[in-house]
Scaffold this motif. Sequence first.
Motif, mmCIF file in Angstrom:
data_model
loop_
_atom_site.group_PDB
_atom_site.id
_atom_site.type_symbol
_atom_site.label_atom_id
_atom_site.label_comp_id
_atom_site.label_asym_id
_atom_site.label_seq_id
_atom_site.Cartn_x
_atom_site.Cartn_y
_atom_site.Cartn_z
ATOM 1 N N ALA A 652 44.913 22.645 55.480
ATOM 2 C CA ALA A 652 44.756 21.985 56.784
ATOM 3 C C ALA A 652 43.351 21.434 57.009
ATOM 4 O O ALA A 652 42.866 21.398 58.131
ATOM 5 C CB ALA A 652 45.116 22.951 57.909
ATOM 6 N N SER A 653 42.695 21.040 55.946
ATOM 7 C CA SER A 653 41.383 20.379 55.962
ATOM 8 C C SER A 653 40.227 21.245 56.480
ATOM 9 O O SER A 653 39.078 20.860 56.355
ATOM 10 C CB SER A 653 41.434 19.077 56.781
ATOM 11 N N HIS A 654 40.531 22.419 57.057
ATOM 12 C CA HIS A 654 39.468 23.257 57.605
ATOM 13 C C HIS A 654 39.195 24.508 56.764
ATOM 14 O O HIS A 654 38.129 25.087 56.859
ATOM 15 C CB HIS A 654 39.823 23.704 59.032
ATOM 16 N N PHE A 655 40.166 24.908 55.980
ATOM 17 C CA PHE A 655 40.063 26.171 55.262
ATOM 18 C C PHE A 655 40.157 25.911 53.761
ATOM 19 O O PHE A 655 41.016 25.141 53.317
ATOM 20 C CB PHE A 655 41.184 27.121 55.706
ATOM 21 N N ARG A 656 39.298 26.531 53.005
ATOM 22 C CA ARG A 656 39.341 26.378 51.552
ATOM 23 C C ARG A 656 39.251 27.742 50.882
ATOM 24 O O ARG A 656 38.679 28.695 51.427
ATOM 25 C CB ARG A 656 38.198 25.482 51.043
ATOM 26 N N LEU A 657 39.781 27.803 49.675
ATOM 27 C CA LEU A 657 39.760 29.021 48.878
ATOM 28 C C LEU A 657 39.319 28.670 47.472
ATOM 29 O O LEU A 657 39.871 27.758 46.848
ATOM 30 C CB LEU A 657 41.152 29.666 48.848
ATOM 31 N N ASN A 658 38.327 29.381 46.972
ATOM 32 C CA ASN A 658 37.841 29.198 45.608
ATOM 33 C C ASN A 658 37.997 30.494 44.828
ATOM 34 O O ASN A 658 37.687 31.572 45.343
ATOM 35 C CB ASN A 658 36.351 28.812 45.591
ATOM 36 N N VAL A 659 38.449 30.379 43.598
ATOM 37 C CA VAL A 659 38.599 31.533 42.721
ATOM 38 C C VAL A 659 38.034 31.162 41.354
ATOM 39 O O VAL A 659 38.350 30.100 40.811
ATOM 40 C CB VAL A 659 40.078 31.956 42.575
ATOM 41 N N ALA A 660 37.201 32.030 40.801
ATOM 42 C CA ALA A 660 36.671 31.849 39.450
ATOM 43 C C ALA A 660 36.762 33.186 38.735
ATOM 44 O O ALA A 660 36.188 34.181 39.197
ATOM 45 C CB ALA A 660 35.225 31.363 39.482
ATOM 46 N N GLY A 661 37.500 33.229 37.633
ATOM 47 C CA GLY A 661 37.703 34.489 36.931
ATOM 48 C C GLY A 661 37.446 34.352 35.446
ATOM 49 O O GLY A 661 37.488 33.261 34.880
ATOM 50 N N GLU A 662 37.219 35.506 34.809
ATOM 51 C CA GLU A 662 36.912 35.517 33.377
ATOM 52 C C GLU A 662 37.396 36.825 32.759
ATOM 53 O O GLU A 662 37.167 37.904 33.302
ATOM 54 C CB GLU A 662 35.406 35.364 33.172
ATOM 55 N N TYR A 663 38.090 36.696 31.622
ATOM 56 C CA TYR A 663 38.478 37.858 30.822
ATOM 57 C C TYR A 663 37.881 37.677 29.435
ATOM 58 O O TYR A 663 38.021 36.607 28.811
ATOM 59 C CB TYR A 663 39.996 37.980 30.728
ATOM 60 N N LEU A 664 37.190 38.707 28.932
ATOM 61 C CA LEU A 664 36.518 38.647 27.638
ATOM 62 C C LEU A 664 37.009 39.768 26.724
ATOM 63 O O LEU A 664 37.192 40.914 27.177
ATOM 64 C CB LEU A 664 35.006 38.800 27.806
ATOM 65 N N TYR A 665 37.195 39.425 25.456
ATOM 66 C CA TYR A 665 37.522 40.445 24.459
ATOM 67 C C TYR A 665 36.816 40.068 23.165
ATOM 68 O O TYR A 665 36.970 38.944 22.668
ATOM 69 C CB TYR A 665 39.026 40.528 24.217
ATOM 70 N N ASN A 666 36.043 40.981 22.613
ATOM 71 C CA ASN A 666 35.399 40.726 21.331
ATOM 72 C C ASN A 666 35.225 42.014 20.564
ATOM 73 O O ASN A 666 35.285 43.114 21.133
ATOM 74 C CB ASN A 666 34.056 40.008 21.508
ATOM 75 N N GLN A 667 34.987 41.890 19.265
ATOM 76 C CA GLN A 667 34.723 43.065 18.449
ATOM 77 C C GLN A 667 34.198 42.653 17.088
ATOM 78 O O GLN A 667 34.412 41.534 16.623
ATOM 79 C CB GLN A 667 35.974 43.931 18.283
ATOM 80 N N GLN A 668 33.506 43.593 16.457
ATOM 81 C CA GLN A 668 33.110 43.436 15.076
ATOM 82 C C GLN A 668 34.345 43.645 14.199
ATOM 83 O O GLN A 668 35.251 44.399 14.543
ATOM 84 C CB GLN A 668 32.037 44.453 14.707
ATOM 85 N N LEU A 669 34.358 42.980 13.055
ATOM 86 C CA LEU A 669 35.451 43.135 12.092
ATOM 87 C C LEU A 669 34.859 43.655 10.787
ATOM 88 O O LEU A 669 34.145 42.941 10.083
ATOM 89 C CB LEU A 669 36.149 41.793 11.854
ATOM 90 N N THR A 670 35.123 44.913 10.492
ATOM 91 C CA THR A 670 34.557 45.548 9.300
ATOM 92 C C THR A 670 35.683 46.094 8.425
ATOM 93 O O THR A 670 36.866 46.078 8.795
ATOM 94 C CB THR A 670 33.617 46.694 9.689
#
Length: 794
Positions: A652-670
């Motif tokens: 309705a031009s007056h209300f806004r919603l912002n979302v910023a998300g992050e999922y991380l996965y890492n590992q050494q491979l030995t």
Amino acid sequence: MKIFWISTVFSLLFFSSYSQNHQLSGTVTSEKGEPLEGAYIAINENYIWTSGAGRYSTTLETGDYNIKVTTLGYQEQDTVISIARDRQVNFVLKASVDDLGEVLVKGRQHQQSTQQKLRVEREYLEQEFKGSLASSLEKLPGFNAMQIGAGASKPIIRGLGLNRVAVAENGIKQEGQQWGADHGLEIDALQVEDLEIIKGVGAIAYGSDALGGVVQINNNRVPVQEGLSGSIYGVGQSVNNSLGTSARLTFKDEHWFAKGKFTGISYGDYNLPTDQISYLNFNIPVFDHSLKNTAGKEVDWSSQLGFITKNFNSSLTVSRVYQKSGFFPGSHGVPDIARVQRDGDPRNIDLPFQRVAHFKVLSNSTFFLEEGRLELGLSYQDNHRQEWSLFHTHYAGQEPPEVDPNLELDFSLKTYSIKSTYHRAFGQQHKTQLGIDLQWKDNRIKGFNFLLPEYSSGNYGLFAIHEYQPSSSDLWSLGLRFDYGNFEMSGFYDPKLFEYLIENGQNQNTASNYAQRSRNLERDFSSFNLRLGYSHHFNEYWQGRANIGTAFRLPTAIELGANGIHHGSFRHERGEPGLEPEKGIMADLSISYAKETWNVTISPYAYYFTNYIFLKPTGIFSLLPHSGQLYQYTASEALLSGIELQLEKTFASHFRLNVAGEYLYNQQLTSSASRNFPLPFTPANNLFIEAGYSVLNDKVFISNSEVTVNTRLVMNQDRIAQGEDTTPGYQILGLGWHGEFQLGSFEAAVNLRVDNLLNTRFFNHTSFYRRLQIPEPGRNIQLNIKIPFGNTRL
């Protein structure tokens, strides 16, 4: 005779109507009136670019012409213009979906690009300023800040930081001691005119250090209005009693422009939501909830002189950034309760402290040629970083230096750079960039402690980026780069350490190996890399991007040659002279949806490294006195993956919603699955949510007024590298209001914000002080005011 002249005039008019050429000229600007340099204008089969002032000019015969105007970060304009006389046509481009203005996401993405890029304007940085540049960008998806107290930070993109994120100003990479987790960027955050965070194929133009991405800062904009203009910006923060001001003055006439910038910030010890911390089995009090000796100051200045014409523009920029900040006394050496007693002055910067001065000269020129444009950047940088600590010795009879006895570490790095890029379009479907990137560095050292040897290095790169657009919905890009690097390191032998070890029962072979802190070393490196990108518009609302390519990074001096106690990181760090360049494969995908009030982007990515370089605990205690466990730079196969989410919805031009998300996965491979630890300095999975509601905009003197509420949700970080501590998750809340006032000719932008509203005690896993069990700053009330003057408007 009269009939003759009348006949002659009519003949000339008749002839000119068929054969006379006409001039088409004008400007290309943003919606805010800012000139867009290098905007690409296609006129039927011909191509031209705008100058530094956003101007263009060409000569055309009488007729109708299809004109397309595009530039990165803005929507394309496509129109038909009839030419029968000289005409002036100005184009105003709207920001694309990847631009960030007063809200997180703005506009739609119609411009074809294979890159994943976010463009951030100056107004956004001023509104979101949190004491440093990286901290001010933390609302962006996939972006985190490695905090160093309350006044400095370093960028982390996709879990990659330090020497894996390149920071560039006007196309030239910033060079300092990037390997250090205990100091921030030498960039004046309040004087950044705009910046782009680049991921994907485009990052290949910046070579090594751009694995995670590039923070490209543009401080080379031509002023919009002619005459004298400027602004004054003031900021105050309660968490550390910070007071700062930043002033900007510009002048422009038809062909010349000049800028002068100044920033001064002073801050005291910052407040913690606790009265005690526990480190190395010591319970250390935090008196008055204030972390002693974390005060600091910053003094920056910059001047720029520019020249603009139809076919050429050039600018010369001279700048200096000076920062001085204290270290919490418990961060250097063995904790001592007596050292953390209050001294009565929260702004006092006592030992230990660090200071850095970064002096830079940049020359940027653009030549607009008949069939393309040539960009040339030259730079000289002098980065002088010091750590000061009360002289202490672990060896009997060692005397302090006669000059600067408390200077522990001194690094003087001089960098010379040349970067040249030629842009050329071949028809409407093909665009090419050809570039050369040359850099030479020399690092000298002083101080009573040894960590990093003296060295010199050269990095020389050739790159090419080609874009092919077979249709209006599809775009392909290919990036190629070849790099050659050479590295020379000086040896250093410590006779006092040899004597100390012999006196403490070590044999001569062991003592000699430890005393040889560094050896003479000469290494040459080379690497060829390519990246392929594809972008497709499925329809008016959906767009997809995909990138795949090889990744590389040359080993740094600290990774090759470090050998000493780094008090800033609380350990003995040792390099490995035999390390090879970091190599791997990178791939990412982006799906975007933009329709009316919706903007959504989801971006999964993955990196595979054959030899990811990191600092690893060896399980062996160092023989250096008071050093603890030995940490060795080593390399391992590694996998890094994740997914980023960015969403904006307007109601309705007056209300806004912002979302910023992050999922991380890492590992050494030995070879041993039980040893497949995660990689160090990995941010926890996180989600940022902000809601804004427009208020009071019906008042005559208030505009762009909005109330915001936000929360950051961070998960537990229990996937940790060797030597790290698990970090509990947390949730913090924030409130804010911003708006613009106008009373007659007086204008002001005001931003009031409260961060960590509930004074929550929490830890940032990548913070410099995390190892000391020191939580992040408590509740902070911040007020920013910006007042323009002259021809400047908000």
